[in-house]
Enzyme design. Structure first.
Site, short mmCIF file in Angstrom:
data_model
loop_
_atom_site.label_atom_id
_atom_site.label_comp_id
_atom_site.label_asym_id
_atom_site.label_seq_id
_atom_site.Cartn_x
_atom_site.Cartn_y
_atom_site.Cartn_z
N ILE A 44 -34.31 28.30 19.57
CA ILE A 44 -35.62 28.80 19.14
C ILE A 44 -35.49 29.26 17.57
O ILE A 44 -36.54 29.65 17.04
CB ILE A 44 -36.34 29.94 20.17
CG1 ILE A 44 -35.32 30.99 20.18
CG2 ILE A 44 -36.69 29.53 21.19
CD1 ILE A 44 -35.83 32.40 20.90
N GLY A 45 -34.30 29.36 17.09
CA GLY A 45 -34.02 29.58 15.77
C GLY A 45 -32.59 29.28 15.26
O GLY A 45 -31.78 29.26 15.77
N ARG A 46 -32.82 29.19 13.96
CA ARG A 46 -31.25 28.82 13.48
C ARG A 46 -31.08 29.22 12.00
O ARG A 46 -32.23 29.27 11.14
CB ARG A 46 -31.47 27.03 13.19
CG ARG A 46 -30.31 26.50 12.92
CD ARG A 46 -30.30 25.04 13.01
NE ARG A 46 -28.97 24.26 13.06
CZ ARG A 46 -28.56 23.22 13.29
NH1 ARG A 46 -29.45 22.65 13.82
NH2 ARG A 46 -27.48 22.66 13.19
N SER A 91 -28.06 29.96 8.59
CA SER A 91 -26.49 29.39 8.06
C SER A 91 -25.51 29.78 8.95
O SER A 91 -24.55 28.97 9.39
CB SER A 91 -26.43 30.30 6.66
OG SER A 91 -27.68 30.19 5.90
N PHE A 92 -25.35 31.00 9.47
CA PHE A 92 -24.32 31.49 10.33
C PHE A 92 -24.87 31.89 11.59
O PHE A 92 -23.92 32.47 12.42
CB PHE A 92 -23.58 32.50 9.58
CG PHE A 92 -23.00 32.20 8.37
CD1 PHE A 92 -21.93 31.48 8.29
CD2 PHE A 92 -23.55 32.38 7.27
CE1 PHE A 92 -21.42 30.97 7.06
CE2 PHE A 92 -23.13 32.09 5.98
CZ PHE A 92 -22.04 31.38 5.91
N ARG A 105 -27.65 31.13 15.59
CA ARG A 105 -28.48 30.29 16.12
C ARG A 105 -29.23 31.63 17.06
O ARG A 105 -28.57 32.22 17.68
CB ARG A 105 -27.83 29.38 17.06
CG ARG A 105 -26.93 28.42 16.44
CD ARG A 105 -27.61 27.14 15.88
NE ARG A 105 -26.75 26.07 15.29
CZ ARG A 105 -26.25 26.07 14.04
NH1 ARG A 105 -26.42 27.15 13.29
NH2 ARG A 105 -25.31 25.21 13.73
N VAL A 106 -30.26 31.25 17.40
CA VAL A 106 -30.93 31.91 18.43
C VAL A 106 -31.38 30.84 19.65
O VAL A 106 -32.21 30.14 19.16
CB VAL A 106 -31.98 32.84 17.81
CG1 VAL A 106 -32.58 33.74 19.02
CG2 VAL A 106 -31.42 33.83 16.90
N ASP A 140 -33.87 44.41 5.24
CA ASP A 140 -34.64 43.12 5.09
C ASP A 140 -35.86 42.97 6.05
O ASP A 140 -36.01 42.06 6.63
CB ASP A 140 -33.64 42.05 5.72
CG ASP A 140 -33.89 40.70 5.28
OD1 ASP A 140 -34.61 40.53 4.07
OD2 ASP A 140 -33.46 39.65 5.78
C1 PIT Z 1 -36.18 37.21 20.13
C2 PIT Z 1 -36.89 36.13 19.88
C3 PIT Z 1 -36.53 35.62 18.58
C4 PIT Z 1 -35.64 36.16 17.80
C5 PIT Z 1 -34.84 37.07 18.17
C6 PIT Z 1 -35.16 37.64 19.27
C7 PIT Z 1 -33.78 37.53 17.19
C8 PIT Z 1 -33.59 38.83 17.10
C9 PIT Z 1 -32.43 39.53 16.11
C10 PIT Z 1 -32.03 38.91 15.03
C11 PIT Z 1 -30.96 39.43 14.59
C12 PIT Z 1 -30.65 40.94 15.09
C13 PIT Z 1 -31.27 41.44 15.93
C14 PIT Z 1 -32.10 40.55 16.64
O1 PIT Z 1 -29.44 41.40 14.59
O2 PIT Z 1 -37.19 34.44 18.28
O3 PIT Z 1 -36.29 37.94 21.18
O4 PIT Z 1 -30.22 39.16 13.44
#
Ligand code: PIT
Length: 447
Positions: free
Chosen positions: A102-104, A106-107, A109-110, A216
């Site tokens: 669901i997300g990407r 540089s270092f 991935r989610v 951020d």
């Molecule tokens: C979700 C859904 C989504 C992204 C995230 C969580 C990411 C969260 C996140 C990212 C971080 C962090 C803590 C939480 O330090 O699309 O439920 O870099």
């Protein structure tokens, strides 16, 4: 003045140390959350999942390595998710069923994942940890996430660590980003803005009381927990967060038995070490004291909240110069205005809320506690304009997006700024509006 800029999100990242480049800097996550896209990918994924299972069966039955390799290659070509799935440690996949990317960044991935036993959905963030400093940065992020527990802050469920990777199991937010929701709605009034800002201020108040500075804060890092109207809003992405100096004091007074004091390693990202050398964050949201390398405090998050409020009510940025030197000069001057559409329709109270946040001197800037008491928030804009701002906001966001893409059509990014709503149309794509340099590399910019 030399700034280190970098990552695909265009964040200004912490400067490298003397002994090398800072590799793992932050979690720069581009999210693909739109259900329609998920549905479109589902068919492919299911075919792949099915084949994944049959592969495992096949290998048990003794298929040759060569055949396995070609299946693997074919899998990677037909399903881009295969590559990231392979990155998951067996301990993680034993407990979680990895569903989709669901997300990407540089270092990082989610992925969306499901706990195998409870069937509960989670988001898992995979961090690639490189070098000593990458390790320290990761520990700093973890140190913050391990301590937070608030409705408007992302919650960490568990962590898996290997030598080069860290897996953060987080609560899954499926409601989309703040700005996506504003655009998706047919109406948007000041009252709607106050609802969102009340939740963000509440999360910030909690973080600042704990001694955490997010550093951020921007609309892309504010996610709705679920798609419903009554969803809470959650602050995410602690990749650049740090501990405020006063934290050491506030820790001494904690009598909470569950409270775990940050270790020295975790506190390594304490502001006392950072203000002089470090400039990090997303350029358009950077507070003037950060640009001047003055000691930074939780007030930098409040400045960013001012920028977010401005965007939320107008769809445009308060500081919107096309080059970074000009942008930074405008920030240092506090050169924003309420001219143009839709500011005529916005109440004086709302403008006062912004003015109190976009105050140059951090000591005079409104704190999160004060923001929660500001009459505009307290009254939920009851005495303010009831005008529907939606059309102006969408138009301004759209204008900005097309300006950005005409400036740099190939990368979908500009050397300057974009207001980011992460792309929902392509998995793993860069933000549609986010701030980015076209190479996605770290840059040095002299001003
Ligand atoms: C979700 C859904 C989504 C992204 C995230 C969580 C990411 C969260 C996140 C990212 C971080 C962090 C803590 C939480 O330090 O699309 O439920 O870099």
């Amino acid at each position: 003045m030399v700034f280190i800029m970098g990552s695909s999100s265009g964040k200004v990242l912490p400067e490298p140390s003397k002994n090398g480049y800072f590799c793992l800097i932050s979690s720069v996550v581009n999210f693909k959350k739109q259900e329609t896209v998920r549905e479109a990918c589902k068919e492919k994924q299911q075919a792949w999942l099915w084949r994944g299972r049959s592969d495992r069966g096949a290998s048990r039955e003794g298929i040759s390595e060569g055949v396995k390799e070609s299946v693997h290659l074919e899998e990677q070509m037909t399903n881009p998710n295969a590559k990231f799935r392979a990155k998951f440690d067996p301990r993680v996949t034993a407990r979680y069923d990895i569903k989709a990317l669901i997300g990407r960044g540089s270092f990082s991935r989610v992925v969306r994942a499901e706990h195998r036993r409870t069937r509960q959905p989670f988001a898992i963030k995979l961090l690639e940890v490189k070098g000593q400093e990458g390790h320290e940065a990761c520990q700093a992020e973890l140190g913050v996430l391990r301590r937070v527990n608030h409705t408007n802050v992302i919650r960490l469920a568990e962590v898996f660590e290997t030598q080069h990777r860290v897996y953060l199991v987080l609560e899954l937010a499926t409601g989309g980003e703040l700005l996506e929701r504003v655009v998706a709605r047919g109406t948007f009034r000041e009252r709607d803005a106050t609802k969102a800002l009340m939740m963000v201020s509440s999360g910030l108040h909690y973080l600042h009381t704990l001694g955490v500075i997010h550093r951020d804060l921007k609309p892309e890092n504010l996610l709705y927990y679920h798609p419903g109207q009554d969803s809470r809003l959650i602050i995410t992405d602690f990749g650049l967060a740090c501990w405020e100096n006063k934290t050491a004091l506030s820790f001494q007074n904690r009598d909470d038995a569950n409270f775990h004091m940050p270790s020295d390693a975790e506190k390594s990202r304490q502001v006392k070490d950072w203000p002089v050398r470090t400039l990090c964050g997303t350029p358009e949201y950077l507070a003037p004291e950060m640009l001047e390398r003055r000691p930074c405090s939780s007030a930098v998050d409040m400045w960013a909240l001012g920028v977010i409020t401005y965007i939320l009510l107008s769809g445009s940025l308060p500081f919107d110069q096309s080059s970074r030197p000009r942008l930074f000069r405008a920030i240092l001057r506090g050169g924003y205005s309420f001219h143009g559409d839709p500011w005529k329709s916005v109440s004086a109270l709302a403008k006062s809320f912004i003015d109190r946040l976009l105050t140059l001197e951090p000591e005079h800037r409104m704190s999160a506690e004060e923001a929660l008491k500001h009459p505009w928030l307290v009254s939920m804009a009851a005495c303010s304009s009831n005008k529907n701002l939606h059309r102006s906001i969408s138009r301004n966001l759209q204008r900005r997006a097309s300006r950005a893409s005409s400036r740099c059509p190939s990368s979908g990014s500009t050397p300057g700024s974009r207001i980011s709503m992460r792309s929902g149309s392509r998995p793993n794509s860069r933000p549609r509006f986010g701030v980015s340099n076209s190479s996605g590399q770290c840059l040095k910019i002299a001003t």
